[in-house]
Enzyme design. Structure first.
Site, PDB file in Angstrom:
ATOM      1  N   HIS A   1       0.866  -1.184   0.000  1.00 21.98           N
ATOM      2  CA  HIS A   1       0.000   0.000   0.000  1.00 21.98           C
ATOM      3  C   HIS A   1       0.901   1.232   0.000  1.00 21.98           C
ATOM      4  CE1 HIS A   1      -3.772   2.237   0.736  1.00 21.98           C
ATOM      5  NE2 HIS A   1      -2.958   3.088   1.351  1.00 21.98           N
ATOM      6  N   CYS A   2       0.751   2.060  -1.021  1.00 21.88           N
ATOM      7  CA  CYS A   2       1.635   3.209  -1.199  1.00 21.88           C
ATOM      8  C   CYS A   2       0.925   4.494  -0.766  1.00 21.88           C
ATOM      9  CB  CYS A   2       2.072   3.323  -2.658  1.00 21.88           C
ATOM     10  SG  CYS A   2       3.185   4.710  -2.971  1.00 21.88           S
ATOM     11  N   PRO A   3       1.425   5.182   0.256  1.00 25.39           N
ATOM     12  CA  PRO A   3       0.778   6.427   0.677  1.00 25.39           C
ATOM     13  C   PRO A   3       0.913   7.549  -0.339  1.00 25.39           C
ATOM     14  CG  PRO A   3       2.836   6.086   1.876  1.00 25.39           C
ATOM     15  CD  PRO A   3       2.581   4.835   1.099  1.00 25.39           C
TER      16      PRO A   3
ATOM     17  N   ASN B   1      -1.944   6.927  -2.432  1.00 25.51           N
ATOM     18  CA  ASN B   1      -3.146   6.659  -1.635  1.00 25.51           C
ATOM     19  C   ASN B   1      -3.937   5.493  -2.217  1.00 25.51           C
ATOM     20  OD1 ASN B   1      -5.014   7.026   0.458  1.00 25.51           O
ATOM     21  ND2 ASN B   1      -6.271   8.436  -0.761  1.00 25.51           N
ATOM     22  N   ASN B   2      -3.231   4.439  -2.519  1.00 23.46           N
ATOM     23  CA  ASN B   2      -3.872   3.285  -3.138  1.00 23.46           C
ATOM     24  C   ASN B   2      -2.988   2.062  -2.932  1.00 23.46           C
ATOM     25  OD1 ASN B   2      -5.715   1.798  -4.552  1.00 23.46           O
ATOM     26  ND2 ASN B   2      -5.335   2.743  -6.540  1.00 23.46           N
TER      27      ASN B   2
END
Length: 379
Positions: A156-158, A161-162
């Site tokens: 999950h990549c901040p 945001n996905n």
């Protein structure tokens, strides 16, 4: 309920802060490059010069590809498992009533027989998500932030945001690649003005701050992004996710960190597709459906091999291959169809158990077919 709902909404809003930051940096870099560098420093009249025009053309090409791939990564909804991986009503009621873990596993194993599921937990159990109430497909993991099981989840990549997974992994790699190239273009074209400002060969203007800061920011971002891009290109070549790189997938017969590797070319094609013309564009071209994957499962039973060896007087090879389609046989054997045909001249028995999973049907069905070939096996 209300306070919890408000907190969840606030958390979702805060999750967009990294995305907003990236867009503000990109927007400022556009202003600093186009307005302050090309217009102010070079002068309005010099915009007609070939060098300045070429700078702007190259800059806008990489900016467009960078923004396109970035927003495709953000807007692509993570792929979820189909309803076929959920427990039928009867089995679901039995599973929820049962308190013993052993009996629950028997229920899950019964349902999993009709699914293309070959990975297990570290303890050898069927992977089941209590939140989503599904049997997890291979390479699928639950994301607590997205609150769903994501197919071929990488992380999950901040910054987007996905969740990065099956549906947008290609976009994510392209985003890193074009972001790196975007920084390279800025550094390569700004450096001479950076040196002139630093050595005071150009007069101090309001553009000086933008040019100096633009070079430093682009250089720092390039170093950080390039390291991340190199790591993910390595993962693509090995056909692993970030999760699998830190924790090797567990199959029925144990861990295998290269369990999904099919060779470099096929690994790259699984992410970017078979047609190279689509590789540089953030359009979906990945192979498969995210529910089932070709696995490098090769098991040889020494005792059985010895008995067959005594019976045939030759070295036997027994290969168990779980495939998503019959054409994948050439991938596992690491040779093309012509090479396979050439091997038919000898008299050794190769037994391939090919699992065919029809993903186009509404219900998951698995059919096991035995293929017996008289071929020579080249070690």
């Amino acid at each position: 309920m209300a306070p919890s709902h408000v907190l969840r909404c606030c958390q979702r809003a805060l999750n967009w802060i990294p995305v907003l930051f990236i867009n503000l940096v990109v927007g400022w870099s556009y202003y600093a490059y186009v307005v302050e560098l090309c217009a102010s420093v070079n002068g309005i009249l010099t915009l007609v010069l070939l060098s300045t025009v070429s700078y702007l053309v190259i800059f806008h090409i990489f900016l467009t590809m960078f923004v396109w791939s970035y927003w495709k990564t953000i807007c692509s909804r993570p792929a979820a498992a189909s309803k076929a991986f959920g427990l039928p009503r009867a089995e679901k009621e039995l599973y929820e009533r049962e308190e013993r873990a052993e009996t629950q596993q028997e229920i899950l194993k019964k349902v999993a027989r009709d699914l293309p599921v070959f990975t297990r937990t570290a303890g050898g159990a069927i992977r089941y998500c209590d939140h989503c109430q599904i049997i997890k497909p291979d390479r699928c993991h639950h994301c607590s932030t997205c609150e769903m099981c994501v197919l071929k989840m990488d992380h999950h990549c901040p910054w987007v945001n996905n969740c990065v997974g099956f549906s947008n992994y290609k976009y994510f790699v392209l985003f890193l690649a074009y972001a790196s190239l975007y920084c390279v273009v800025i550094c390569a074209t700004v450096i001479k003005y950076f040196i002139k400002f630093w050595t005071k060969q150009l007069p101090d203007t309001h553009a000086k701050f933008h040019i100096l800061f633009l070079f430093f920011v682009a250089a720092l971002f390039f170093v950080s992004i390039l390291s991340l891009l190199s790591y993910h290109l390595w993962l693509v070549g090995k056909n692993r996710t970030t999760i699998e790189a830190f924790r090797a997938p567990v199959f029925i017969n144990g861990q295998d960190k290269s369990g999904f590797s099919l060779g470099f070319k096929r690994n790259v094609a699984e992410v970017f597709g078979d047609e190279a013309k689509y590789w540089i564009f953030p359009v979906f071209s990945s192979l498969g459906d995210g529910l089932s994957f070709v696995t490098r499962l090769v098991h040889i039973d020494p005792e059985q091999a010895n008995s067959v060896l005594q019976h045939n007087g030759k070295r036997p090879v027994i290969v168990y291959v779980f495939l998503s389609n019959i054409q994948s046989l050439s991938w596992v054997l690491n040779c093309d169809v012509t090479s396979i045909a050439a091997l038919l001249m000898e008299r050794l028995t190769l037994v391939c158990l090919v699992t065919i999973f029809n993903t186009h049907r509404t219900t998951a069905k698995r059919k096991t077919v035995e293929y017996f070939f008289d071929i020579s096996f080249v070690c």
